[in-house]
Design a protein around this motif. Structure first.
Motif, PDB file in Angstrom:
ATOM      1  N   TYR A 437       0.080  -4.740  -3.289  1.00 21.79           N
ATOM      2  CA  TYR A 437       1.092  -5.249  -2.361  1.00 21.79           C
ATOM      3  C   TYR A 437       2.312  -5.801  -3.096  1.00 21.79           C
ATOM      4  N   TYR A 468       0.053  -2.048   5.182  1.00 23.09           N
ATOM      5  CA  TYR A 468      -1.276  -2.403   4.672  1.00 23.09           C
ATOM      6  C   TYR A 468      -2.274  -2.610   5.815  1.00 23.09           C
ATOM      7  N   LYS A 501      -8.210  -6.966   1.188  1.00 23.30           N
ATOM      8  CA  LYS A 501      -7.432  -6.219   0.195  1.00 23.30           C
ATOM      9  C   LYS A 501      -8.299  -5.418  -0.766  1.00 23.30           C
TER      10      LYS A 501
END
Length: 546
Positions: A437, A468, A501
């Motif tokens: 990111y 995302y 993530k």
């Protein structure tokens, strides 16, 4: 309630092609697009399903959308557009799944419609809740627990079959048994998926497969496709100034794409590639006068009779985008009324375009840009992606260099739209990870800084957070429903990001079980996709980056 009705009526007044039918004796369906009206009404697939359901005499299909002002429905249930009927009074509520980031809106719509979120919470008194669309036949698992059934395939092949089974089962059983009997009948037909017949299997927190819970439930679900597309291609049912393509009648000239870029879902899940009958396209277009016609296709220049379409007199043809290839160069002189042309280089360097299988050359891009000066085109739009597999840091410099070269030959307004690579199911890059990111944010900053001084040029880009979120839902299992629920209740994905993530940054292996592995697509195997991924790796190795 009057304020809500007035708002709906104001939108209906601008529409041409709306279908109004009496409810009596018919199966009542509310077709829902889980986003704002302006987004949903612009979706050609959504419009086609609306028409296909209403073509049946035994069905009345109306529409609903996510309202702009959700607070208006605190004391009133969400209603359909055509008859203002509350959602909970319909027999069937059918969602169109086109974009992953709309998933939280599904729960919002159900809540506003006073319908329980999950299959396990609904009984025979509630509507049957179903879904179709590309999200359903790529990876339906993040939202699987919401739906009684999902259509795994193209609408033309499943709608009539679904209604026939629905009517037969309803006429032959008690109300309390209807839903279960219907699901058991549907699950043994190609193109239908009943999620509650299965559960996911995990080992040490990792998805390892699926367990069949219902007797006779098939291990694999076969996706069905429209074999007679030449005559059954999609076209607008409703035109309105509120749509993205204002007051334009859209026609689908091709389904699928022959170029199969390694990042692109459309090039794989819509196989085999099919094209609309030129004669039927021409007949519809000529009967439209003086309404504008817009031709839709993933890669329009692959339509073999494109040059003939452009010769149709007295009709303003518009195109969503063109491929930067030799065919586009040949047809440029025919773009008499086109004010904006869109090209998608995707990457700045030839090296990266080869890796992603976007086989267009810089020479062709510059030739097209140069020839556009001889047309009435006012704006050139360019699509780029960053964070692509095997992308080097210097690729950002290559994008800037290419933009400058294009500006040198095309001095009119130029806009570059930058998106972030998201790995999609059933593509060769489904195993790949997303770029970190923070690294993506740095690349965007550099792009903006390095293009700031280019005259007549504008750079726009996606909000990284939403890319995302899309990436998480695109490859997620059923565990994602908890995140979808939190977002639907107002929680910001940015605050959830750290929890998910690791899944975004994971490079998967061929042996990994993928949530969508149970879906079978015509002419598409996991082995073939892996070979394509390996080819991309080989190309990256040859250029010293993997």
């Amino acid at each position: 309630m009057r304020k809500i009705f007035n708002r709906i009526d104001a939108l209906l007044k601008k529409e041409k092609g709306t279908i109004f039918k009496e409810h009596g004796g018919r199966i009542k369906i509310c077709l829902i697009y889980p986003n704002l009206y302006q987004v949903g009404i612009s979706n050609l697939g959504f419009q086609a399903v609306y028409r296909l359901f209403n073509q049946r005499k035994d069905v009345v299909c109306e529409r609903a959308f996510l309202p702009e002002k959700e607070q208006d429905f605190i004391n009133h249930p969400l209603v359909s557009f055509e008859s203002k009927t509350p959602l909970y009074e319909f027999d069937i509520v059918a969602f169109s799944l086109c974009f992953e980031n709309d998933y939280p809106n599904i729960l919002k719509v159900l809540k506003l419609g006073r319908i329980p979120h999950y299959t396990s919470e609904r009984d025979f008194n509630h509507p049957l809740v179903v879904a179709g669309g590309v999200g359903a036949f790529s990876n339906p698992e993040p939202v699987a627990e919401i739906f009684d059934a999902l259509f795994i395939g193209e609408a033309e092949e499943v709608i009539d079959k679904f209604i026939e089974v629905y009517r037969t089962i309803k006429e032959g059983c008690y109300l309390e048994d209807f839903k279960e009997n219907l699901k058991k009948e549907l699950m043994n037909l190609d193109g239908f998926y009943v999620p509650e017949a299965y559960e996911e299997v995990y080992f040490q927190g990792k998805l390892k497969g699926r367990r069949i819970l219902w007797k006779n439930a098939p291990e694999k679900i076969k996706k069905v496709y429209c074999k007679d597309f030449a005559e059954k291609f999609n076209f607008s049912q409703i035109i309105t100034e509120e749509a993205v393509f204002s007051n334009m009648f859209l026609l689908e000239s091709m389904r699928g794409c022959p170029f199969s870029c390694r990042f692109c879902l459309v090039g794989y899940v819509y196989k085999p590639v099919r094209k609309a009958s030129f004669e039927k396209l021409r007949e519809i277009i000529e009967n439209l006068k003086p309404i504008k016609a817009g031709i839709i296709a993933p890669s329009l220049t692959a339509y073999s009779e494109l040059k003939e379409l452009l010769k149709i007199q007295g009709v303003e043809l518009s195109f969503t985008s063109l491929r930067a290839d030799k065919t586009t160069i040949e047809i440029l002189k025919n773009l008499v009324s086109q004010k904006t042309v869109t090209l998608a280089p995707e990457a700045g360097s030839q090296r990266l375009r080869k890796i992603i299988k976007k086989e267009i050359s810089e020479e062709d891009l510059l030739t097209i840009a140069d020839k556009l000066k001889q047309t009435s085109v006012e704006t050139l739009k360019l699509y780029f992606m960053i964070g692509l597999p095997f992308e080097k840091d210097e690729e950002i410099d290559e994008i800037v260099k290419l933009i400058k070269k294009i500006r040198d030959v095309f001095p009119r307004r130029t806009v570059a739209s930058v998106s972030i690579f998201v790995p999609k199911p059933f593509t060769p890059f489904q195993w790949h990870r997303m770029e970190e990111y923070e690294k993506v944010k740095e690349k965007l900053k550099k792009l903006k800084r390095d293009t700031l001084q280019i005259k007549g040029f504008k750079l726009v880009h996606e909000v990284p957070k939403y890319s995302y979120m899309e990436g998480y839902f695109a490859r997620a299992s059923r565990k994602a429903i908890s995140v979808i629920e939190r977002i639907s209740e107002g929680e910001n994905f940015g605050k959830i990001f750290d929890e998910v993530k690791d899944s975004l940054y994971e490079i998967k292996s061929f042996r990994d079980y993928l949530p969508w592995d149970f879906i079978e697509h015509e002419g598409l195997t996991k082995e073939a996709l892996w070979k394509e991924y390996e080819r991309a790796k080989d190309l990256a190795c040859q250029t010293g980056n993997i």
